[in-house]
Design an enzyme around this catalytic site. Structure first.
Site, mmCIF file in Angstrom:
data_model
loop_
_atom_site.group_PDB
_atom_site.id
_atom_site.type_symbol
_atom_site.label_atom_id
_atom_site.label_comp_id
_atom_site.label_asym_id
_atom_site.label_seq_id
_atom_site.Cartn_x
_atom_site.Cartn_y
_atom_site.Cartn_z
ATOM 1 N N LYS A 141 -15.656 -8.381 3.863
ATOM 2 C CA LYS A 141 -14.453 -8.706 4.647
ATOM 3 C C LYS A 141 -14.758 -8.498 6.122
ATOM 4 C CE LYS A 141 -11.252 -7.052 1.070
ATOM 5 N NZ LYS A 141 -10.159 -6.115 0.781
ATOM 6 N N SER A 173 -3.090 -7.776 2.547
ATOM 7 C CA SER A 173 -3.477 -7.623 3.957
ATOM 8 C C SER A 173 -4.062 -8.913 4.517
ATOM 9 C CB SER A 173 -4.490 -6.494 4.109
ATOM 10 O OG SER A 173 -3.905 -5.259 3.802
ATOM 11 N N HIS A 206 0.836 -1.203 0.000
ATOM 12 C CA HIS A 206 0.000 0.000 0.000
ATOM 13 C C HIS A 206 0.870 1.252 0.000
ATOM 14 C CE1 HIS A 206 -3.170 -2.591 2.197
ATOM 15 N NE2 HIS A 206 -3.651 -2.363 0.980
ATOM 16 N N ARG A 261 -1.316 -6.341 -8.391
ATOM 17 C CA ARG A 261 -0.267 -7.283 -8.019
ATOM 18 C C ARG A 261 -0.156 -8.416 -9.023
ATOM 19 N NH1 ARG A 261 -2.892 -7.943 -2.231
ATOM 20 N NH2 ARG A 261 -4.446 -8.566 -3.715
#
Length: 166
Positions: free
Chosen positions: A41, A129, A17, A91
């Site tokens: 989440k 994360s 991040h 990513r």
């Protein structure tokens, strides 16, 4: 003034991040880091804790970075911030497929705001994360993925929650 929004849950904020924040800030006059809660989440940290964490981590990165909470459609939030750009980090191919679909939907909602994709630094591409939290929950070392202060916060939270596999 060109304003960009970098949205995310940042639960916790990772070195990946921070790479996107630093690089994204170079593309705009003001970068707004939008911290949100994703209903799909289950966060380890509250919104207030994540806001404080991100603010602390970006302190010293420049006065052109703001950290703002939001609980709305991204494009509504971006409009309120006066943004012309959404900054997103990529990513892997799986990220691209999801982000491509989201960018298309966002463009349908507001075609005046462009989405800009930044590839994560090669050394940071595997960091997520979700995986950082999982590694920490099983007692693994997360120091290569987050700053020392964030590591300490995650480890303390895991200890309060009760580490798995112990």
């Amino acid at each position: 003034m060109r304003v960009g929004v970098y949205p995310g849950t940042f639960d916790p904020v990772t070195l990946g991040h921070m790479d996107i924040i630093r690089r994204g800030a170079k593309l705009v006059d003001r970068l707004v880091i939008g911290v949100t809660t994703n209903p799909s989440k289950s966060p380890m940290f509250t919104l207030e804790e994540r806001m404080a964490m991100v603010r602390r981590e970006v302190d010293g990165e420049g006065s052109s970075i703001d950290v703002v909470p939001f609980d709305s459609l991204l494009m509504t939030f971006a409009e309120r911030q006066g943004a012309s750009v959404i900054v997103r980090g990529l990513r892997a191919v799986a990220d691209f497929e999801y982000e491509y679909q989201m960018a298309g939907m966002n463009q349908q909602l507001n075609d005046r705001i462009e989405t800009v994709f930044l590839m994560a630094d090669v050394s940071l591409q595997p960091i997520a994360s979700r995986l950082v939290k999982e590694i920490a929950m099983f007692g693994g070392d997360i120091s290569r993925f987050v700053t020392p202060t964030v590591r300490d916060e995650v480890v303390a939270r895991v200890e309060r929650l009760g580490r798995k596999g112990s």
